[in-house]
Each structure stands twice: as C-alpha cells, then as structure tokens.
Design a protein around this motif. Structure first.
Motif, PDB file in Angstrom:
ATOM      1  N   VAL A   1       0.837  -1.190   0.000  1.00  0.00           N
ATOM      2  CA  VAL A   1       0.000   0.000   0.000  1.00  0.00           C
ATOM      3  C   VAL A   1       0.881   1.252   0.000  1.00  0.00           C
ATOM      4  O   VAL A   1       1.837   1.329   0.788  1.00  0.00           O
ATOM      5  CB  VAL A   1      -0.932   0.012   1.233  1.00  0.00           C
ATOM      6  N   PRO A   2       0.604   2.244  -0.865  1.00  0.00           N
ATOM      7  CA  PRO A   2       1.387   3.493  -0.853  1.00  0.00           C
ATOM      8  C   PRO A   2       1.332   4.173   0.517  1.00  0.00           C
ATOM      9  O   PRO A   2       0.287   4.157   1.193  1.00  0.00           O
ATOM     10  CB  PRO A   2       0.705   4.352  -1.920  1.00  0.00           C
ATOM     11  N   THR A   3       2.432   4.770   0.908  1.00  0.00           N
ATOM     12  CA  THR A   3       2.539   5.389   2.237  1.00  0.00           C
ATOM     13  C   THR A   3       1.482   6.463   2.449  1.00  0.00           C
ATOM     14  O   THR A   3       0.885   6.565   3.526  1.00  0.00           O
ATOM     15  CB  THR A   3       3.945   5.984   2.420  1.00  0.00           C
ATOM     16  N   LYS A   4       1.209   7.266   1.424  1.00  0.00           N
ATOM     17  CA  LYS A   4       0.224   8.343   1.585  1.00  0.00           C
ATOM     18  C   LYS A   4      -1.163   7.780   1.870  1.00  0.00           C
ATOM     19  O   LYS A   4      -1.941   8.367   2.642  1.00  0.00           O
ATOM     20  CB  LYS A   4       0.202   9.249   0.354  1.00  0.00           C
ATOM     21  N   ASP A   5      -1.487   6.646   1.256  1.00  0.00           N
ATOM     22  CA  ASP A   5      -2.799   6.032   1.488  1.00  0.00           C
ATOM     23  C   ASP A   5      -2.903   5.462   2.898  1.00  0.00           C
ATOM     24  O   ASP A   5      -3.957   5.549   3.539  1.00  0.00           O
ATOM     25  CB  ASP A   5      -3.048   4.936   0.458  1.00  0.00           C
ATOM     26  N   VAL A   6      -1.813   4.865   3.381  1.00  0.00           N
ATOM     27  CA  VAL A   6      -1.809   4.341   4.748  1.00  0.00           C
ATOM     28  C   VAL A   6      -2.059   5.466   5.746  1.00  0.00           C
ATOM     29  O   VAL A   6      -2.895   5.356   6.654  1.00  0.00           O
ATOM     30  CB  VAL A   6      -0.476   3.643   5.074  1.00  0.00           C
ATOM     31  N   ASN A   7      -1.345   6.575   5.578  1.00  0.00           N
ATOM     32  CA  ASN A   7      -1.475   7.687   6.525  1.00  0.00           C
ATOM     33  C   ASN A   7      -2.847   8.339   6.460  1.00  0.00           C
ATOM     34  O   ASN A   7      -3.367   8.816   7.470  1.00  0.00           O
ATOM     35  CB  ASN A   7      -0.359   8.708   6.277  1.00  0.00           C
ATOM     36  N   LYS A   8      -3.459   8.360   5.277  1.00  0.00           N
ATOM     37  CA  LYS A   8      -4.807   8.926   5.165  1.00  0.00           C
ATOM     38  C   LYS A   8      -5.807   8.082   5.951  1.00  0.00           C
ATOM     39  O   LYS A   8      -6.661   8.616   6.680  1.00  0.00           O
ATOM     40  CB  LYS A   8      -5.226   9.008   3.703  1.00  0.00           C
TER      41      LYS A   8
ATOM     42  N   GLN B   1      -9.363  10.374  13.716  1.00  0.00           N
ATOM     43  CA  GLN B   1     -10.315  11.469  13.840  1.00  0.00           C
ATOM     44  C   GLN B   1     -11.682  10.947  14.287  1.00  0.00           C
ATOM     45  O   GLN B   1     -12.363  11.572  15.103  1.00  0.00           O
ATOM     46  CB  GLN B   1     -10.440  12.208  12.513  1.00  0.00           C
ATOM     47  N   GLN B   2     -12.079   9.792  13.766  1.00  0.00           N
ATOM     48  CA  GLN B   2     -13.373   9.219  14.119  1.00  0.00           C
ATOM     49  C   GLN B   2     -13.371   8.613  15.519  1.00  0.00           C
ATOM     50  O   GLN B   2     -14.380   8.637  16.219  1.00  0.00           O
ATOM     51  CB  GLN B   2     -13.765   8.150  13.099  1.00  0.00           C
TER      52      GLN B   2
END
Length: 448
Positions: A371-378, A385-386
């Motif tokens: 999984v791309p790092t940016k997607d993991v962090n999102k 947040q939830q």
C-alpha cells in the motif's frame, strides 16, 4: 511442470527398500533433502529436485522401494516407482554391497531388463576395498558392471556422476551465464511461483487433494495414517500462472511422536508452512474441528501466511442438522483465525475443488499487496479522527515496511492502548481489502 524442467535430462534412483537410495539422492544434490533412516519404507512418494554436476543441470528423482505383489501400500509405492522410470533418461539401480544380491534385487533387475531404459548398477555401501573386490557378483543381474560408491561418506560419488553425465550424452548441456533485461542499472528477475502448503492431521485426505490439484497420482494415497513422509512439491500451470503445491506429512502432537522419521517429517512440514504463501488447512468434516486441528491452525497462523480452511469428505455427511453443527463448530473453534474462507469439498470426487482456485489467487494477491505510504497515513488519520486513542496518544506517521505478510510500522508519540491498535488494524484490513490475510502492526515510539 515448467518448460525449463522438461528440457533437463532426468535421473531416477530405484532399488529395493533400504539400500540407501535417499542417501544417494541427498549426495547427488549436495544437501539433506530426503528423510534418511536405516530401515525400509521411509521413502514412499517420489521426490524430484534439480541437481548440477560440473555445471550441467539435471533432474533427479528419489523413489520408494520397488516391491510389487506385496501389501496394498507396497503396490502403490511400486507404481510410483514405475511412473518415475517412464520419465527417465537414465536409471540408477542401487544395490547393497555389504549384503550382496537378494531375491528382491533380482526382481528389480528382471523388471528393468524388460524395459528399454539405460541403467547403471550402483553398489552402495562400498565403504572399503574389500567390498569393491566383491562387485563381480552383481554382473549376474544382467545390467553391466556395478559402480561402487558410499553415498553416506561420499566415496567415489564424483566418479559416479562423471559416468552419469557421459551416459546423458547430448542431453547434458552446461549452464551458460545469461544477462537479465537491462533497465539502466538493475536486472529484472521473474518472481517465484507462489507456494501453497497442504497441511492437516494424518489421514484427513491431504494427499488425495494434492493429487486432485496436480492432476496426477503424484503422492501415495492410502487409508493408513502417516503415509506421506516428506514434503513433496509440484509446479502446476494454472490460468493465473504457475503455483507450487506442497503436500506435507500429517502432524500430530509432539508427545505422540515416537518415531524419528515421523519427527523429521513434522520438521519438514513446519518448514514448508514457514515458506508458504498460502496454507490449505484440511479438516476431516466427519470429525469436525479437533483440538489437534486448533493447535495446527494456531501454528499456521503464527507463521503469518493466509489460511483457507477445507472441510474435506463433506459428501459423507448426509444429515442437514449435522452439517449445521459442523459449520458452527468451525466458526467457534477457529474464531481466532478471523474471517477465513471455509470451503466444503470432496477431494476424492473433486466436488467443489474448482472453487479453490479463485480463493487461492485472492489470498496470494492479498499476501503480496503493498500500500502506498500516503494512502496508509490517510486511513490512519481518518480512523483517529473518528475514534481517538485517548490520553493524547496518537500515530504520527505510518508506513508499510514489508509484505508476506503485510507489515505496517506505526510511529507514535506515546504508547497506544491495545484496543486502539486492534481498531487501527481492522481499519487497515477493511480499507485495503486484506481479507483474511494476517497483517502485522509494529509500534515505534518517536524518540524525544
């Protein structure tokens, strides 16, 4: 079987039981691959690997002892030997120099003489000059002079392999260095075929399933527990590409293992699990999930590879209430595996076995997913947040550090509660569709 393997010359090792065929097999390979013990009957299936001598690659096949007209199991093992010889370019007929010619040796020689395969008689256990001087007796087998070796100590093994290459003739082709595809600074290598290990308790139908998947009688199938003694693997070409299926010995509790060959079979099976991309856990549906099945499932789960549960012999359960009871028992007793696929099959008749391939491909894809790092962090940011961890604890950054199984490292400002770690794992699994594939989360506290 791959195209490369079919082009290699094939060497098959045959003989009566307990003459040292597996020891010679290991000597030819240069490593311990086949289980070896000083008693007959340890090798039952034929085991095939690639060997090399003086830069020349070839296939070498180890077989069980040829003893037709014996027990039902002896007949099945003998048919495996005969099937292997049909593939052979050269046959090594192994006899025991320490005891001379026995009636069983003469039976093997008679069978080999009736065929049209080239045969080399190998007098194993020729550990000294005195035994070598007695080799003239093997001429009566009608297959030429015997070559003396000691497979255990390596005596004259090189001389034997020199003769093997000579008998291969034009089929013996030395490897030449090849260059990979040039992309600027790296070579591109073809990925290894995924490995699928078939595991389970003794006598639940693993070898029958293996033969069904491979498409030929490759492992000996018999209604006596413990028939498969080694891990046997075969490459099968499928619509999704090549897959290596590995048949393993049935595993029992260690306290019940009183046989050294069975112990080493278990060790080999555990190694096959650790090397696997997917494990097929075969359970006897007529018995349901036993405590031994649970322990084996825990061991497979700990290895980190995905699991597909197969309820074999499903056709033997006619009572609908009993079927519901068995399914409920699977969910209850294997709940720790999560939402793993469960298929009800009959390895003997082939019913529902076709449903396995898409499940396998799905599990293999998930196991290797990155999984791309940016997607993991999102995903992590949205999850926090939830539902914040509380106490000011949070994940500052996340990255997938490895695959096989997917492994994520979470850098945190302080320790996270375990319930929050499980929550994040569930969110990652759902968002990236990891299904039942085990994933690992490693928590690293950011240094001050």
């Amino acid at each position: 079987m791959s195209a490369m393997e079919t082009q290699l010359p094939t060497l098959v090792i045959v003989g009566r039981p307990n003459v040292g065929k597996s020891t010679l097999f290991n000597r030819v390979l240069g490593e311990q691959q086949a289980i070896v013990e000083d008693r007959p009957g340890v090798t039952r299936d034929r085991k095939e690997l690639e060997a090399e001598w003086l830069g020349v690659p070839f296939r070498v096949i180890d077989t069980g002892g040829w003893m037709p007209r014996g027990s039902d199991l002896d007949d099945k093992v003998s048919r495996q030997v005969e099937a292997a010889v049909q593939e052979a370019d050269l046959v090594l007929f192994v006899v025991d120099a320490s005891v001379g010619i026995l009636e069983e040796d003469e039976a093997v020689a008679n069978w080999l003489r009736r065929g049209d395969h080239e045969v080399i008689v190998v007098a194993n256990k020729a550990d000294n000059n005195q035994r070598e001087e007695q080799l003239w007796q093997f001429l009566s087998l009608g297959l030429g002079e015997a070559i003396p070796v000691s497979a255990l100590h390596g005596r004259r093994a090189g001389d034997l392999l020199d003769v093997v290459l000579e008998r291969f003739g034009d089929k013996a082709v030395a490897n030449e260095p090849t260059e990979g595809a040039w992309t600027g600074d790296v070579e591109i290598e073809a990925p290894d075929a995924p490995r699928v290990a078939i595991v389970g308790r003794p006598n639940v139908g693993k070898s029958t399933l293996f033969n069904r998947l491979v498409g030929e009688d490759r492992s000996v199938v018999h209604d006596m527990a413990g028939t498969t003694r080694d891990a046997i693997d075969t490459i099968v070409e499928t619509e999704d590409g090549p897959i290596v299926f590995v048949d393993t010995a049935g595993m029992r509790r260690r306290s019940r293992i009183d046989d050294s060959a069975e112990y080493y079979s278990m060790v080999r099976a555990l190694r096959a699990i650790d090397d696997a991309d997917v494990a097929l856990l075969v359970i006897d549906a007529t018995e349901g999930v036993t405590g031994q099945d649970q322990r084996l499932a825990e061991r497979v789960d700990a290895s980190g590879c995905p699991i597909v549960v197969l309820l074999n012999k499903w056709e033997l359960i006619d009572d609908p209430d009993h079927r519901i009871e068995i399914e409920a028992g699977v969910k209850r007793k294997l709940a720790f595996l999560g939402d793993v696929p469960v298929l009800k099959i009959s390895a003997l008749t082939g019913k529902n076995v076709h449903k396995l391939r898409p499940r396998l491909q799905e599990a293999i894809t998930q196991y290797h997913r990155r999984v791309p790092t940016k997607d993991v962090n999102k995903v992590i940011a949205d999850a926090q947040q939830q539902s914040p961890a509380g106490g000011g604890a949070k994940v500052l950054f996340a990255v997938q550090g490895a695959t096989d199984p997917p492994t994520f490292t979470l850098f945190v400002n302080r320790e996270l509660p375990q319930h929050h770690v499980r929550y994040l794992e569930r969110r990652i699994r759902e968002e990236f569709e990891f299904g039942s594939t085990p994933i690992k989360l490693r928590i690293r506290k950011k240094s001050d």
